[in-house]
Design an enzyme around this catalytic site. Sequence first.
Site, PDB file in Angstrom:
ATOM      1  N   ASP A 254       3.061  -3.959   7.606  1.00 53.14           N
ATOM      2  CA  ASP A 254       1.733  -3.371   7.450  1.00 53.14           C
ATOM      3  C   ASP A 254       0.701  -4.452   7.779  1.00 53.14           C
ATOM      4  OD1 ASP A 254      -0.690  -2.323   6.647  1.00 53.14           O
ATOM      5  OD2 ASP A 254      -0.081  -1.903   4.586  1.00 53.14           O
TER       6      ASP A 254
ATOM      7  N   GLN B  77      -4.623  -5.083   6.819  1.00 53.64           N
ATOM      8  CA  GLN B  77      -5.591  -6.047   6.300  1.00 53.64           C
ATOM      9  C   GLN B  77      -5.550  -7.373   7.053  1.00 53.64           C
ATOM     10  OE1 GLN B  77      -7.873  -5.342   4.150  1.00 53.64           O
ATOM     11  NE2 GLN B  77      -7.125  -3.352   3.456  1.00 53.64           N
TER      12      GLN B  77
ATOM     13  N   CYS C 253      -4.655   2.207  -3.782  1.00 54.78           N
ATOM     14  CA  CYS C 253      -3.430   2.732  -3.157  1.00 54.78           C
ATOM     15  C   CYS C 253      -2.279   1.735  -3.280  1.00 54.78           C
ATOM     16  CB  CYS C 253      -3.675   3.097  -1.693  1.00 54.78           C
ATOM     17  SG  CYS C 253      -4.904   4.386  -1.461  1.00 54.78           S
TER      18      CYS C 253
ATOM     19  N   HIS D 126       0.868  -1.168   0.000  1.00 58.11           N
ATOM     20  CA  HIS D 126       0.000   0.000   0.000  1.00 58.11           C
ATOM     21  C   HIS D 126       0.910   1.224   0.000  1.00 58.11           C
ATOM     22  CE1 HIS D 126      -2.795   3.005   1.646  1.00 58.11           C
ATOM     23  NE2 HIS D 126      -3.804   2.178   1.396  1.00 58.11           N
TER      24      HIS D 126
END
Length: 415
Positions: free
Chosen positions: A200, A203, A366, A123
Site C-alpha cells: 500500500d 501515503q 480506517c 488501512h
Amino acid sequence: MKEKLKQLDESVRAEFPLIRESDIAYLDNGATTQKPESVLRAVDEYYRRQNANPLRGIYDLSMEATEACQKARQAVADFIGAEDACEIIFTRNASESMNLAAYSYGMSALQEGDEIIVSTAEHHSNFLPWKQAAATKGAKVVYFDPEEDGSFDLDKLKGLITEKTKILAITQISNVLGRINDIKSMTELIHSVGGVAVIDGAQAVAHIRVNVRELGADFYAFSGHKMYAPMGIGVLYGRKELLEKMPPFLYGGEMIESVTKEKTVFAELPYKFEAGTVDAGGAIGLHAAIDFINQYGFEQIVARENALTARIVNAMKEMPYIDILGDKKACNHHGIVAFRVDGVHPHDVAQVFADEGVCVRAGHHCAEPLHRYLGELAGIRVHSSTRVSVGIYNTEAEIDRFLDVLSQIRGKMGF
C-alpha cells in the site's frame, strides 16, 4: 536549505486556489490533498479540448484522448520506476486497486491451507480484501504486529513465514503512525519462499521517491487524490508476468480482444483490467500532479515536511497531556502524527480545531485493528485518535496555529 524552504512557501501556496483564497489551516493531507492550478487546468483543458472516448474512435479527437491517456500511463510508470507502462492499471482509488489484487491474483493463486501475512497496521483497504479472499479460498490470515513504536521486527516476520505463505500485504508508510517501513527487506523475505508482496503506497508516493523495482514490490497501489490529483483515479502496479496470468477483475466494454457466443479472448495488458470507459480526465490530472511534484522535487518536499513534522512532535512532547501514537521521535513520523489528548475524545478535539479553522482528522482512520492493538500494548482502551498530516503547501505559521489551539483544548473542555 532554510531559504529554499521559505521560497517554497511563497511559490507553492500561490498554486493552490483553495489554500490561497481561504484562511483555513488545512492539515488533513493524509485524507486528501488540495489541487494545484496546473492540475485543475489540465483537467479543464482535457474536457474543453480533447473530450472523446479513448480507444473507441479513429477520428482525431478520440486519437488525441487516447494519446493523452497513454502519456499519463507512461508518466506514472516513470514516476514509480515500473519497467513497462503496461504494468500500470488505472482504477478508481487505492481501495479498488487492492481489491483487484486480492480478487484477481488472490482468488486464482490461493489454495486451501495457504497463508496470507497481513500487517496489523494496514488501512482497511489492504486488510479486508485479504480476509475475504482467505475466507473464500479456505486460506489463513496471519497477522504481523508492529512494535509499540510502530516499527516492524524483521526477525518476527521471518518467524511467521512458512512454506505455506503465499502473500505479504503491508503498507510502505502507515496512515496512522507515519513510519516508513523497510519494504525491500520484507519483499526479499517473502520472495525467498516464492510468495508475492502487495504494498500500500497511498501515503508514500506524494512524500518520498518510490521505485517499485528497487523495493521488490509485486503489486503497489495508490490513489491520485492523496498526491494532488483529482479524486476518482487510482493505480495498481503489478509485475507484468503476474498480470498476464491473472483473470480480469471486471468484465465489459474494452477489456476484450474478441467475443462470440462460444469464446472470449481478453485484451492485452493493461486493458483487460480496465473494463468500460476509463476516467480519462482523472488520468490527465494525475499526469499533471506528477509533473507538479517533479517540479519541486522530493529533496525539497521531504525537507519541508520533515521540518514541519519535527515542529509538531517536539512541541507535543512538551505537553504532558498529549500521547503520540507510535514513536516519540519526529524522524519516524513522516508527515503524519496521530495523538490522543488526555480526557478528551478525539472527535471533540477535532471539533475544537474545526471551530478555529484548523482541519484535522478524528477517528480510527480506517485502521481500527491498529488502534485496538496499540491500546492493548498500553493497557488502555484506544479505538480512535486525532491525526494531523502535512503537505507541500503547509507552513510553520500553520503549525504554530495548530499548536496554539492544541494547548488550549483541555482548558476549553473544562480541565
